[in-house]
Design an enzyme around this catalytic site. Structure first.
Site, PDB file in Angstrom:
ATOM      1  CG  HIS A   1      -1.937  -1.069   1.263  1.00 34.76           C
ATOM      2  ND1 HIS A   1      -2.804  -1.315   0.217  1.00 34.76           N
ATOM      3  CD2 HIS A   1      -2.216  -2.003   2.213  1.00 34.76           C
ATOM      4  CE1 HIS A   1      -3.569  -2.357   0.532  1.00 34.76           C
ATOM      5  NE2 HIS A   1      -3.227  -2.792   1.723  1.00 34.76           N
TER       6      HIS A   1
ATOM      7  CG  ASP B   1      -4.584 -10.161   3.659  1.00 32.50           C
ATOM      8  OD1 ASP B   1      -4.351 -10.652   2.534  1.00 32.50           O
ATOM      9  OD2 ASP B   1      -4.333  -8.971   3.941  1.00 32.50           O
TER      10      ASP B   1
HETATM   11 ZN   LIG Z   1      -3.868  -7.325   2.929  1.00 36.25          ZN
END
Ligand SMILES: [Zn+2]
Length: 312
Positions: free
Chosen positions: A129, A249
């Site tokens: 990110h 995840d």
């Molecule tokens: Zn993630």
């Protein structure tokens, strides 16, 4: 045949504060799993290495100098500093970020230098990110992007594919390369979900492949999409290096998202990526840990991934 496993104690020191999902408990769970496997003699073919710190030059291929200064300068002497609502620094966070980025660079150097077949960089914080000039989503430096730039700029690699199977879209990685035809970025991710980027229509210069998936998507549909749209695109691109943003995840046990993958899916996709790497990239795969917030799902999924890497 050798798999390099990059680890560094600084990953344990980066403290995000009480109740934060991206905690040092993730690294302790990975370390405990590795120790258990090593005691069983089960990690044949794995060579542990400690990464160097990424250099300023390496960081600044992805981030601005101003941003690097701001991150390293923000590290507190005690307590916590918040760079965005989710992204926290403690004493030791700068070192952890530099080692995590340094691992991706060192892994690229080692594989292109013929020292090993593939590599798994199991460090934190995650990176995908992180934007050129902005920390976000638990990420400080975008290690997979920094590693890819090392391949392009230092080794003259002509084509790098990055498959990001973390459940979140890697906005920072996409933005780094969306006008760079030497890098192909491919992502499967839950949609809608943080960070909100990664629509199918975002195609860069033809080098971006996004496959957003609805909550509840399970193994069968995910594998179908990966086979039809991700692996075929990598095959057509014929990369000289494959990199992986390995977030775990999308596992069904993960508390932050609602895809329904299991350990066997990570083993499957690792094997398929190794097949493509053998065809196009001299076998070279550099995998970089991203997310994964259920501790046992993280450890078991990372082990499934590592076991396929080392059994080439
Ligand atoms: Zn993630």
């Amino acid at each position: 045949m050798t798999t390099l496993l990059y680890l560094h104690p600084s990953s344990l020191e980066h403290d995000t504060g009480p109740g934060h999902p991206e905690s040092s408990a993730r690294m302790r769970a990975l370390m405990a799993m590795l120790e258990r496997e090593e005691r069983k003699g089960a990690l044949v073919g794995v060579e542990r290495r400690e990464p160097p710190r990424a250099t300023r030059e390496q960081l600044e291929r992805v981030h601005t100098g101003r941003y690097v200064d701001a991150v390293l300068g923000a590290e507190p002497v005690s307590g916590y500093v918040r760079l965005d609502p989710d992204t926290v620094m403690s004493p030791g966070s700068g070192e952890a970020g530099l080692r995590a980025a340094g691992a991706a660079v060192a892994a690229v150097d080692a594989l292109i230098g013929g020292e090993a077949d593939n590599a798994f960089c199991a460090l934190r914080p995650p990176g995908h990110h992180a934007e050129a000039e902005r920390a976000m989503g638990f990420c400080l430096f975008n290690q997979v992007a920094i590693g890819a730039c090392q391949a392009l700029e230092v080794h003259g690699v002509e084509r790098v594919s990055i498959f990001d199977f973390d459940v979140h879209h890697g906005n920072g990685t996409q933005h780094t390369f969306e006008r760079e035809p030497r890098v192909q970025y491919l992502s499967t991710h839950q949609w809608p979900l943080y960070p909100g980027t990664g629509a199918r229509e975002e195609k860069g210069v033809g080098n971006i492949v996004n496959r957003p998936l609805p909550a509840g998507t399970g193994s069968g549909e995910w594998r179908r999409v990966v086979e039809a749209d991700i692996l075929s695109a990598i095959d057509a691109f014929a990369p000289a290096l494959i990199m992986v943003s390995a977030g775990f995840d999308a596992h069904r046990a993960d508390p932050l998202a609602m895809l329904e993958l299991v350990e066997g899916d990570y083993a499957w996709v690792t094997a398929r990526l190794l097949e493509l790497a053998a065809q196009h990239a001299g076998g070279r795969v550099v995998s970089v840990l991203e997310g994964g917030y259920d501790l046992s799902a993280l450890a078991n999924s990372a082990l499934a991934h590592l076991n396929v890497l080392r059994e080439v």
